[in-house]
Design a protein around this motif. Structure first.
Motif, mmCIF file in Angstrom:
data_model
loop_
_atom_site.group_PDB
_atom_site.id
_atom_site.type_symbol
_atom_site.label_atom_id
_atom_site.label_comp_id
_atom_site.label_asym_id
_atom_site.label_seq_id
_atom_site.Cartn_x
_atom_site.Cartn_y
_atom_site.Cartn_z
ATOM 1 N N UNK A 174 0.896 -1.273 -0.035
ATOM 2 C CA UNK A 174 0.379 -0.187 -0.117
ATOM 3 C C UNK A 174 1.152 1.057 0.453
ATOM 4 N N UNK A 175 1.854 1.158 0.870
ATOM 5 C CA UNK A 175 2.938 2.325 0.490
ATOM 6 C C UNK A 175 3.104 2.760 -0.852
ATOM 7 N N UNK A 176 3.633 1.293 -1.487
ATOM 8 C CA UNK A 176 4.358 2.323 -2.994
ATOM 9 C C UNK A 176 2.882 2.112 -3.718
ATOM 10 N N UNK A 177 2.024 2.103 -3.519
ATOM 11 C CA UNK A 177 0.879 2.411 -4.655
ATOM 12 C C UNK A 177 0.574 3.740 -3.648
ATOM 13 N N UNK A 178 0.346 3.472 -2.753
ATOM 14 C CA UNK A 178 0.298 4.977 -2.482
ATOM 15 C C UNK A 178 0.840 6.524 -3.156
ATOM 16 N N UNK A 179 1.987 6.397 -2.738
ATOM 17 C CA UNK A 179 3.077 6.990 -3.676
ATOM 18 C C UNK A 179 2.949 7.293 -4.987
ATOM 19 N N UNK A 180 3.073 6.059 -5.584
ATOM 20 C CA UNK A 180 2.769 6.077 -6.957
ATOM 21 C C UNK A 180 1.619 6.802 -7.814
ATOM 22 N N UNK A 181 0.188 6.476 -7.117
ATOM 23 C CA UNK A 181 -0.547 7.064 -7.549
ATOM 24 C C UNK A 181 -1.411 8.084 -7.234
ATOM 25 N N UNK A 182 -0.317 8.847 -5.677
ATOM 26 C CA UNK A 182 -1.139 9.854 -4.422
ATOM 27 C C UNK A 182 -2.561 9.410 -4.082
ATOM 28 N N UNK A 183 -2.306 8.551 -3.820
ATOM 29 C CA UNK A 183 -3.484 8.268 -2.745
ATOM 30 C C UNK A 183 -3.229 8.038 -1.587
ATOM 31 N N UNK A 184 -4.167 7.774 -1.091
ATOM 32 C CA UNK A 184 -4.359 7.758 0.864
ATOM 33 C C UNK A 184 -4.382 6.314 1.172
ATOM 34 N N UNK A 185 -4.513 5.213 0.331
ATOM 35 C CA UNK A 185 -5.604 4.174 0.448
ATOM 36 C C UNK A 185 -4.863 3.302 2.338
ATOM 37 N N UNK A 186 -6.106 2.828 3.130
ATOM 38 C CA UNK A 186 -5.153 2.126 4.064
ATOM 39 C C UNK A 186 -6.022 0.811 4.175
ATOM 40 N N UNK A 187 -5.345 -0.081 5.182
ATOM 41 C CA UNK A 187 -5.825 -1.757 5.318
ATOM 42 C C UNK A 187 -7.206 -1.666 5.922
ATOM 43 N N UNK A 188 -7.501 -0.634 6.219
ATOM 44 C CA UNK A 188 -8.824 -0.883 7.155
ATOM 45 C C UNK A 188 -9.861 -0.487 6.046
ATOM 46 N N UNK A 189 -9.436 -0.013 4.713
ATOM 47 C CA UNK A 189 -10.480 0.280 3.832
ATOM 48 C C UNK A 189 -11.266 -0.535 3.415
ATOM 49 N N UNK A 190 -9.825 -1.635 3.022
ATOM 50 C CA UNK A 190 -10.430 -3.040 2.037
ATOM 51 C C UNK A 190 -10.740 -3.990 3.143
ATOM 52 N N UNK A 191 -12.175 -4.046 2.681
ATOM 53 C CA UNK A 191 -12.751 -4.895 3.806
ATOM 54 C C UNK A 191 -13.242 -6.134 2.386
ATOM 55 N N UNK A 192 -12.622 -6.763 1.608
ATOM 56 C CA UNK A 192 -12.823 -7.748 0.694
ATOM 57 C C UNK A 192 -11.082 -8.142 0.034
ATOM 58 N N UNK A 193 -11.001 -9.403 -0.851
ATOM 59 C CA UNK A 193 -9.946 -9.676 -0.738
ATOM 60 C C UNK A 193 -9.431 -9.444 -2.025
ATOM 61 N N UNK A 194 -10.353 -8.911 -3.041
ATOM 62 C CA UNK A 194 -10.142 -8.357 -4.198
ATOM 63 C C UNK A 194 -9.503 -6.989 -4.328
ATOM 64 N N UNK A 195 -7.521 -6.429 -4.531
ATOM 65 C CA UNK A 195 -7.760 -4.855 -3.815
ATOM 66 C C UNK A 195 -7.976 -4.439 -5.162
ATOM 67 N N UNK A 196 -7.870 -4.711 -6.341
ATOM 68 C CA UNK A 196 -8.654 -3.602 -7.368
ATOM 69 C C UNK A 196 -9.954 -2.905 -7.267
ATOM 70 N N UNK A 197 -10.602 -3.142 -6.011
ATOM 71 C CA UNK A 197 -12.423 -2.584 -6.028
ATOM 72 C C UNK A 197 -11.841 -1.414 -5.303
ATOM 73 N N UNK A 198 -11.111 -1.027 -5.083
ATOM 74 C CA UNK A 198 -9.985 0.009 -4.064
ATOM 75 C C UNK A 198 -9.171 0.865 -4.195
ATOM 76 N N UNK A 199 -8.374 0.653 -5.691
ATOM 77 C CA UNK A 199 -7.074 1.253 -5.792
ATOM 78 C C UNK A 199 -7.828 1.981 -6.987
#
Length: 209
Positions: A47-72
């Motif tokens: 998540x740290x790499x993703x947030x840096x590369x895409x200017x986001x602030x996604x956290x583990x708590x945001x992901x309430x299902x397995x598929x991470x593509x639903x949240x990026x």
């Protein structure tokens, strides 16, 4: 003759009991342990790499299902998985708090395998991580495997809810936001000290026999 201090005698007895308990058990129990986000800190670094590369602030708590593509972000989408194929990425991850000491404890009483779904590009990096952080685990006990239910184990310690669907042993679920829907279906552990408490209870029961 000089008498041995009691604490030294106690430590020696404890070691002998452990060896005897492990060697005399005719069918040693097998524990399979997931690597990613269970032993290592993949979730945080990914998540740290993703947030840096895409200017986001996604956290583990945001992901309430397995598929991470639903949240990026849409522009990331399935490219999120490219990080997991990147040479060197897994080699440099950290380890979860208390994971090394608890794995060492489990290794004294059980046959322990690392069972990890791995792209061919990163298998060597994952094994290098195990060598660094868990040097008591030999390469015979490192199993890159996607369909974990096909590997015969008595216990599986994992954070991925899908890995328990067809698993016939006892599931030990590492607590994560994306596996809350399983509720109390499996033994849920919040951290590695919780894992140790669970297995210590099992060991005490066996030793009373």
């Amino acid at each position: 003759m000089e008498r041995c201090p009691l604490n030294i005698f106690t430590r020696r007895c404890t070691v002998l009991q452990r060896r005897s308990w492990k060697e005399d058990w005719p069918h040693m129990k097998i524990i399979g342990v997931d690597l990613d986000s269970t032993l290592n800190n993949l979730d945080a670094v990914w998540l740290e790499r993703y947030n840096k590369d895409y200017g986001d602030n996604l956290t583990k708590a945001d992901m309430i299902s397995w598929d991470v593509t639903h949240y990026v972000k849409p522009e990331c989408g399935k490219k999120m998985y490219d990080y997991l194929r990147e040479p060197g990425f897994f080699r440099n991850l950290g380890i979860q708090p208390h994971a090394a000491e608890v794995m060492s404890f489990l290794h004294e009483y059980f046959e322990v395998y690392i069972v990890s779904s791995s792209h061919p590009n990163v298998v060597a990096d994952k094994w290098a991580w195990v060598e660094k952080h868990l040097p008591f685990i030999d390469y015979h006990h490192f199993v890159p495997l996607h369909h974990k239910h096909r590997f015969e184990m008595d216990y599986l310690i994992d954070d991925g809810p899908h890995n328990f669907d067809r698993f016939k042993g006892t599931g030990i679920l590492i607590d994560m936001p994306y596996n809350q829907h399983l509720r109390s279906k499996y033994k849920r552990c919040t951290d590695w000290l919780d894992v140790k408490d669970y297995f210590q209870t099992l060991i005490r029961k066996e030793e009373r026999w």
